[in-house]
Design an enzyme around this catalytic site. Structure first.
Site, PDB file in Angstrom:
ATOM      1  CG  ASP A  67      -1.730   1.081   1.389  1.00  0.00           C
ATOM      2  OD1 ASP A  67      -2.291   1.450   0.290  1.00  0.00           O
ATOM      3  OD2 ASP A  67      -1.638   1.749   2.563  1.00  0.00           O
ATOM      4  CG  ASP A  73      -1.389   7.837   0.554  1.00  0.00           C
ATOM      5  OD1 ASP A  73      -0.834   8.763   0.570  1.00  0.00           O
ATOM      6  OD2 ASP A  73      -1.927   7.486  -0.539  1.00  0.00           O
ATOM      7  CB  THR A 124      -2.230   3.210  -3.664  1.00  0.00           C
ATOM      8  OG1 THR A 124      -2.598   4.281  -3.322  1.00  0.00           O
ATOM      9  CG2 THR A 124      -2.201   3.536  -5.480  1.00  0.00           C
TER      10      THR A 124
END
Length: 211
Positions: free
Chosen positions: A7, A9, A103
């Site tokens: 991932d 963030d 993401t």
């Protein structure tokens, strides 16, 4: 584990406080009280999936454009790397293991952030929020990434910070390492392994690492 899926963030970069501040601004500008439980619903998910639940009938694309326009607002928290994240990406690449980014963010944002932490040339497979019909916690992003790198989901480990991300990875049949950058460790206990950040994680991971 043959492949690592990351991932962005909250996992490779610490941006969740910044993102949540932007969502608070949007809600306030539309007369909605941005209480903590409401704002946290955005964590790890695409805005286009959450906004219809909060603002039924609103122009979702216009709202997404509006929140993106806040990106240069003064006073937003800085974007900083998660400790150890870039080093882990480099270790995976040095071992010749397949890797990918999965993401909920836009591809352009992801490409810029990967370049900033010095791994843009290593992460060549990106599945962004624009590439899937349904975002996390739906597993389609992770399944797409596994297909693109040619590795069975059961041989992939996903690194995630959010509840939606963990659910997506596990629904795809992957092992999931949770990074406690945005949630308390006890909230992430259903992941296969919980770590405070990405420091000191060896590659490849083995079953013993996950015990």
């Amino acid at each position: 584990m043959e492949a690592a899926l990351f991932d962005l963030d909250g996992t490779l970069i610490n941006t969740e406080r910044r993102s949540l501040a932007m969502w608070r601004m949007l809600l306030e500008n539309h007369g909605i009280e941005p209480h903590e439980a409401l704002v946290r619903r955005f964590m790890g998910r695409r805005g286009r999936d959450i906004l219809p639940e909060i603002m039924p009938g609103a122009d979702v694309l216009a709202l997404v454009e509006e929140v993106m326009s806040y990106a240069d607002h003064p006073g937003l928290p800085d974007i900083v790397p998660v400790p150890g994240a870039a080093d882990l990406v480099r270790r995976v690449a040095e071992k010749g293991s397949p890797l990918a980014l999965v993401t909920s963010a836009h591809r352009a944002w992801a490409v810029e952030r990967l370049a900033e932490i010095g791994v843009g040339d290593l992460v060549r497979t990106i599945v962004s929020g624009e590439d899937v019909a349904v975002g996390k916690p739906d597993p389609s992003g992770y399944l797409m990434a596994a297909s693109l790198i040619g590795v069975e989901p059961a041989r992939c480990v996903a690194f995630e910070d959010s509840l939606a991300g963990i659910e997506a990875a596990q629904a795809a049949g992957m092992t999931c390492v949770a990074v406690a950058t945005t949630h308390a460790p006890e909230e992430l206990a259903h992941a296969d392994l919980v770590v405070p950040d990405m420091s000191g994680i060896e590659w490849p991971l083995t079953e013993l690492d996950l015990v």
